[in-house]
Design an enzyme around this catalytic site. Structure first.
Site, PDB file in Angstrom:
ATOM      1  N   ASN A 159       0.681  -1.131  -0.455  1.00 43.13           N
ATOM      2  CA  ASN A 159      -0.008   0.260  -0.219  1.00 43.13           C
ATOM      3  C   ASN A 159       0.747   1.068   0.439  1.00 43.13           C
ATOM      4  O   ASN A 159       2.068   1.093   0.519  1.00 43.13           O
ATOM      5  CB  ASN A 159      -0.894  -0.046   1.503  1.00 43.13           C
ATOM      6  N   HIS A 161       1.075   5.381   1.525  1.00 42.97           N
ATOM      7  CA  HIS A 161       0.713   5.558   2.803  1.00 42.97           C
ATOM      8  C   HIS A 161       0.822   7.188   2.528  1.00 42.97           C
ATOM      9  O   HIS A 161       2.008   7.167   3.342  1.00 42.97           O
ATOM     10  CB  HIS A 161      -0.068   5.099   3.849  1.00 42.97           C
ATOM     11  N   SER A 192       4.294   6.474   2.455  1.00 42.97           N
ATOM     12  CA  SER A 192       6.141   5.665   3.014  1.00 42.97           C
ATOM     13  C   SER A 192       5.331   4.315   2.303  1.00 42.97           C
ATOM     14  O   SER A 192       3.660   4.522   1.698  1.00 42.97           O
ATOM     15  CB  SER A 192       5.358   4.677   4.004  1.00 42.97           C
ATOM     16  N   ASP A 238      -2.580   0.358   8.266  1.00 43.41           N
ATOM     17  CA  ASP A 238      -0.905   1.251   7.895  1.00 43.41           C
ATOM     18  C   ASP A 238      -0.209   0.486   9.114  1.00 43.41           C
ATOM     19  O   ASP A 238       0.798   1.428   9.165  1.00 43.41           O
ATOM     20  CB  ASP A 238      -1.161   2.462   8.103  1.00 43.41           C
TER      21      ASP A 238
HETATM   22  C1  GRF Z   1      -2.811   9.108  -1.691  1.00 45.47           C
HETATM   23  O1  GRF Z   1      -2.580   9.859  -1.037  1.00 45.47           O
HETATM   24  C2  GRF Z   1      -2.154   7.057  -1.332  1.00 45.47           C
HETATM   25  O2  GRF Z   1      -0.861   7.725  -0.530  1.00 45.47           O
HETATM   26  C3  GRF Z   1      -3.364   7.111  -0.191  1.00 45.47           C
HETATM   27  O3  GRF Z   1      -5.180   7.470  -0.888  1.00 45.47           O
HETATM   28  C4  GRF Z   1      -4.539   8.636  -1.876  1.00 45.47           C
HETATM   29  C5  GRF Z   1      -5.199   7.873  -3.523  1.00 45.47           C
HETATM   30  O4  GRF Z   1      -4.687   8.903  -4.236  1.00 45.47           O
HETATM   31  N1  GRF Z   1      -3.977   6.004   0.042  1.00 45.47           N
HETATM   32  P1  GRF Z   1      -5.162   8.371  -5.745  1.00 45.47           P
HETATM   33  O5  GRF Z   1      -6.145   8.148  -5.959  1.00 45.47           O
HETATM   34  O6  GRF Z   1      -3.762   7.244  -6.330  1.00 45.47           O
HETATM   35  O7  GRF Z   1      -4.380  10.221  -6.330  1.00 45.47           O
END
Ligand code: GRF
Length: 208
Positions: A111, A113, A140, A149
């Protein structure tokens, strides 16, 4: 190298800028393979547009059609297995992944984050950072485990918070790094270059 190349799916729920970064990385030769599938729990997700532009198969799995997290995960697992997919990249997927999928994809599910984990897990990570007056934050890429997370961190990028920083300005700065580091980790995962030892995950170079 694995005998069969790894096949990966990207899970999205919304805007899809990370999915776009992954698809662009492939177009620019920084990522060897396109995702085999994009899965969403939101039929309206803009991310699906990007998948279509690049000719990647999309699959909407309706949470309402599967009662509970386990049933949703069981159906998802079936669809992934049917296609021989062994790697999952969550990219703005707004659902907690059930333990069934985590177990089936142990160390093959990652994932991204928007914070330096373990700081600011969960929702609104950028706002959390601004609200406590953090001097730095970032993003991360981590393995997904049963927690939210909490999995082992693979790669991080830092950004400094400036005076007058807002959740919006910080999100934008962090996002640029997300787009840069996620394809790096995916490529490493596809080439089995993430080494797990002594409770750490480290990306190694080819042949190391
Ligand atoms: C990103 O900030 C990611 O880190 C988080 O959700 C957001 C997704 O944005 N998990 P996108 O849909 O990829 O534009």
């Amino acid at each position: 190298m694995p005998t069969q190349p790894h096949k990966y799916a990207v899970f999205v729920s919304g805007r899809g800028s990370n999915l776009k970064a992954i698809l662009d990385a492939h177009a620019e030769g920084r990522l060897s393979h396109l995702p085999s599938l994009v899965i969403t729990d939101n039929a309206q997700a803009y991310a699906l547009e990007y998948a279509r532009q690049y000719g990647v198969e999309t699959l909407f799995i309706d949470p309402k059609a599967h009662k509970g997290r386990k049933a949703f995960a069981a159906y998802t697992l079936e669809e992934l297995r049917r296609r021989g997919i062994d790697t999952i990249c969550l990219a703005g997927f707004m659902r907690i992944v059930d333990g069934l999928l985590v177990e089936a994809f142990r160390n093959r599910i990652i994932n991204i984050h928007p914070s330096l984990l373990p700081l600011f897990p969960g929702l609104d990570a950028q706002k959390q950072a601004v609200d406590v007056g953090a001097k730095e934050s970032g993003c991360s890429v981590h393995f997904v485990d049963e927690g939210v997370d909490t999995g082992l961190v693979i790669l991080q990028a830092k950004v400094a918070l400036e005076e007058g920083e807002t959740a919006e300005t910080l999100s934008k700065k962090i996002l640029a790094h997300e787009h840069r580091i996620y394809p790096i980790v995916i490529q490493a995962l596809l080439e089995d270059r993430i080494r797990l030892a002594d409770g750490r995950a480290v990306i190694v170079e080819k042949g190391e």
